[in-house]
Design an enzyme around this catalytic site. Structure first.
Site, PDB file in Angstrom:
ATOM      1  CE  LYS A   1      -8.252  -1.135   4.943  1.00 23.45           C
ATOM      2  NZ  LYS A   1      -8.735  -0.294   3.863  1.00 23.45           N
TER       3      LYS A   1
ATOM      4  CG  PHE B   1      -2.054   0.927   1.161  1.00 23.26           C
ATOM      5  CD1 PHE B   1      -3.137   0.669   0.352  1.00 23.26           C
ATOM      6  CD2 PHE B   1      -2.027   2.105   1.883  1.00 23.26           C
ATOM      7  CE1 PHE B   1      -4.201   1.571   0.276  1.00 23.26           C
ATOM      8  CE2 PHE B   1      -3.082   3.005   1.819  1.00 23.26           C
ATOM      9  CZ  PHE B   1      -4.170   2.737   1.008  1.00 23.26           C
TER      10      PHE B   1
HETATM   11  C1  LIG Z   1      -2.812  -1.918   3.624  1.00 16.22           C
HETATM   12  C2  LIG Z   1      -3.096  -0.552   4.126  1.00 16.22           C
HETATM   13  N1  LIG Z   1      -2.158   0.081   4.848  1.00 16.22           N
HETATM   14  C3  LIG Z   1      -2.356   1.351   5.307  1.00 16.22           C
HETATM   15  C4  LIG Z   1      -3.543   2.006   5.069  1.00 16.22           C
HETATM   16  C5  LIG Z   1      -3.699   3.431   5.561  1.00 16.22           C
HETATM   17  O1  LIG Z   1      -4.553   3.512   6.657  1.00 16.22           O
HETATM   18  P1  LIG Z   1      -4.800   4.929   7.390  1.00 16.22           P
HETATM   19  O2  LIG Z   1      -5.639   5.762   6.470  1.00 16.22           O
HETATM   20  O3  LIG Z   1      -5.546   4.560   8.656  1.00 16.22           O
HETATM   21  O4  LIG Z   1      -3.482   5.552   7.670  1.00 16.22           O
HETATM   22  C6  LIG Z   1      -4.562   1.368   4.350  1.00 16.22           C
HETATM   23  C7  LIG Z   1      -5.832   2.056   4.076  1.00 16.22           C
HETATM   24  O5  LIG Z   1      -6.700   1.586   3.413  1.00 16.22           O
HETATM   25  C8  LIG Z   1      -4.316   0.065   3.857  1.00 16.22           C
HETATM   26  O6  LIG Z   1      -5.239  -0.577   3.139  1.00 16.22           O
END
Ligand SMILES: Cc1ncc(COP(=O)(O)O)c(C=O)c1O
Length: 410
Positions: free
Chosen positions: A222, A125
């Site tokens: 989620k 991500f």
């Molecule tokens: C795999 C993954 N990591 C990190 C994040 C980022 O999360 P946040 O917006 O809470 O920082 C997401 C958000 O969808 C994600 O899917």
């Protein structure tokens, strides 16, 4: 050929079917995006209203003490702990996932001062990649973030690797990695292992204790259904507590916040990773959202999730053969709770489907992504969703010009 009646019969004998009533799902909508934002449950409504109408409205500032607001980050952490196989006192809720990853990456780099590489997945991500590079740049020594093809991980592990950061479930393809096997390989080279459980917590049984995971973090919004932008959770294995330091310390992670001491002294345990005042309304939503998990086991959820994704994959193959590349592994051990379909017109296809009441999402460049949350989805929903997909394709609805216009959130 699978029929709608077959699916209805499966719903009738599904022991989890009554849990659907906990959720508010709009009439006429089939919700296949709980892997992005879970729906509202009655637990959330009850608990948020309780905090609004009683704890905040009546208790006012007294509720920090009388309603136990101060303990919410640890209390909720202890409720999440069994969902990831952690022990009490190893999980805390705070911030957002990216910020918690920053804390863990920064802390972990300080534990391996003689090593200078962070290994991560090139298709991780993007937020994970950004924050890994940012924390590496602030490590106080040259640290390189190597974004590799995860298939090459074993060959990349070496004495220079301080930390490996992997996301358990690939957000695009839904491929699930082997937590125990990869953690063991990382440890064998003396590095530390940090897992991102954004797409697995609440949907897939996890065993951080058995797999000897060092650190982990995951999302609340989620499969945990805690609401848009809800706080995230962080896991620090007990043996690292008191050793791993929070690189972003604040008063709420101090051993005695109300002594107002000028020098930071970490609170014992995982609590030191809380930096600021807990976001009480957001935590109340999470507390309410977690209630349902005391009525169902993750093994039950996993069994139904695999049955739903199997059904979807089979129906796609039966009803629209050759139209999509099914990029999610068919092998259960490598599949989480989503199915991704590759198609050159995926964006417009998903938009056309949403207009027909089937909500999935699109991930660049060409992925239609569908999440199957076993707490509230029925087998007939899967059947009906595929029928709507067939209708979109037969009517070439995805070729309608307005569906090509990109929204800010895809
Ligand atoms: C795999 C993954 N990591 C990190 C994040 C980022 O999360 P946040 O917006 O809470 O920082 C997401 C958000 O969808 C994600 O899917």
């Amino acid at each position: 050929m699978t029929t709608r009646d077959d699916c209805r019969r499966r719903d009738e004998s599904d022991e989890l079917a009554p849990l659907r009533d906990w959720f508010t799902l709009p009439e006429g909508v089939i919700y296949l995006d709980g892997n992005s934002l879970g729906p509202v449950s009655r637990g959330v409504r009850r608990r948020v209203n309780e905090v609004l109408d009683h704890e905040w409205a009546t208790g006012l500032v007294r509720s920090w003490n009388s309603a136990g607001w101060m303990e919410m980050p640890s209390r909720l952490g202890d409720q999440i702990a069994p969902l990831i196989g952690a022990r009490p006192g190893e999980v805390v809720v705070a911030d957002s996932l990216t910020i918690l990853l920053a804390k863990l990456i920064g802390g972990a780099l300080a534990l391996r001062p003689e090593r200078h590489v962070v290994l991560t997945d090139a298709v991780n991500f993007h937020s994970d990649l950004y924050i890994a590079r940012a924390m590496a740049a602030r490590a106080g020594r040259p640290v390189e973030v190597r974004a590799i093809d995860r298939a090459d991980l074993a060959g990349e592990l070496g004495p220079e690797v301080a930390l490996v950061l992997l996301t358990h479930v690939d957000f695009r393809t839904g491929e699930m990695l082997d937590v125990a096997g990869l953690t063991a390989a990382v440890h064998a080279c003396g590095a530390l292992m940090l897992w991102d459980f954004a797409h697995s917590a609440g949907a897939v049984p996890l065993d951080v204790t058995g797999a000897h995971v060092d650190f982990a973090a995951g999302c609340g919004y989620k499969y945990l259904n805690a609401g848009p932008g809800s706080p995230a959770f962080l896991y620090v294995r007990r043996s690292w507590q008191g050793v791993l330091e929070n690189p972003l310390p604040g008063w709420l992670g101090h051993a005695r916040p109300f002594d107002f001491e000028p020098t930071y002294e970490p609170a014992p345990g995982v609590r030191t990773f809380v930096t600021s005042s807990p976001s009480v309304l957001a935590l109340a939503a999470m507390e309410g959202a977690l209630e349902i998990f005391s009525y169902v086991s993750l093994d039950q959820l996993r069994t139904k999730s695999l049955a739903l994704t199997d059904l979807f994959i089979d129906l796609i193959a039966e009803r629209v053969p050759g139209v999509f590349e099914i990029v999610t592994p068919r092998d259960h051990a490598r599949r989480a709770s989503q199915v991704s379909l590759r198609h050159p017109e995926s964006y417009a296809f998903v938009q056309a489907l949403i207009e027909r009441g089937v909500i999935g999402d699109f991930r660049d460049p060409d992925i239609s992504r569908f999440g199957f949350a076993p707490l509230y989805l029925r087998y007939v929903d899967v059947y009906d969703a595929v029928e709507q997909m067939v209708a979109v394709l037969e009517g070439e609805e995805h070729r309608v010009a307005r569906f090509a216009v990109r929204n800010p959130v895809t």
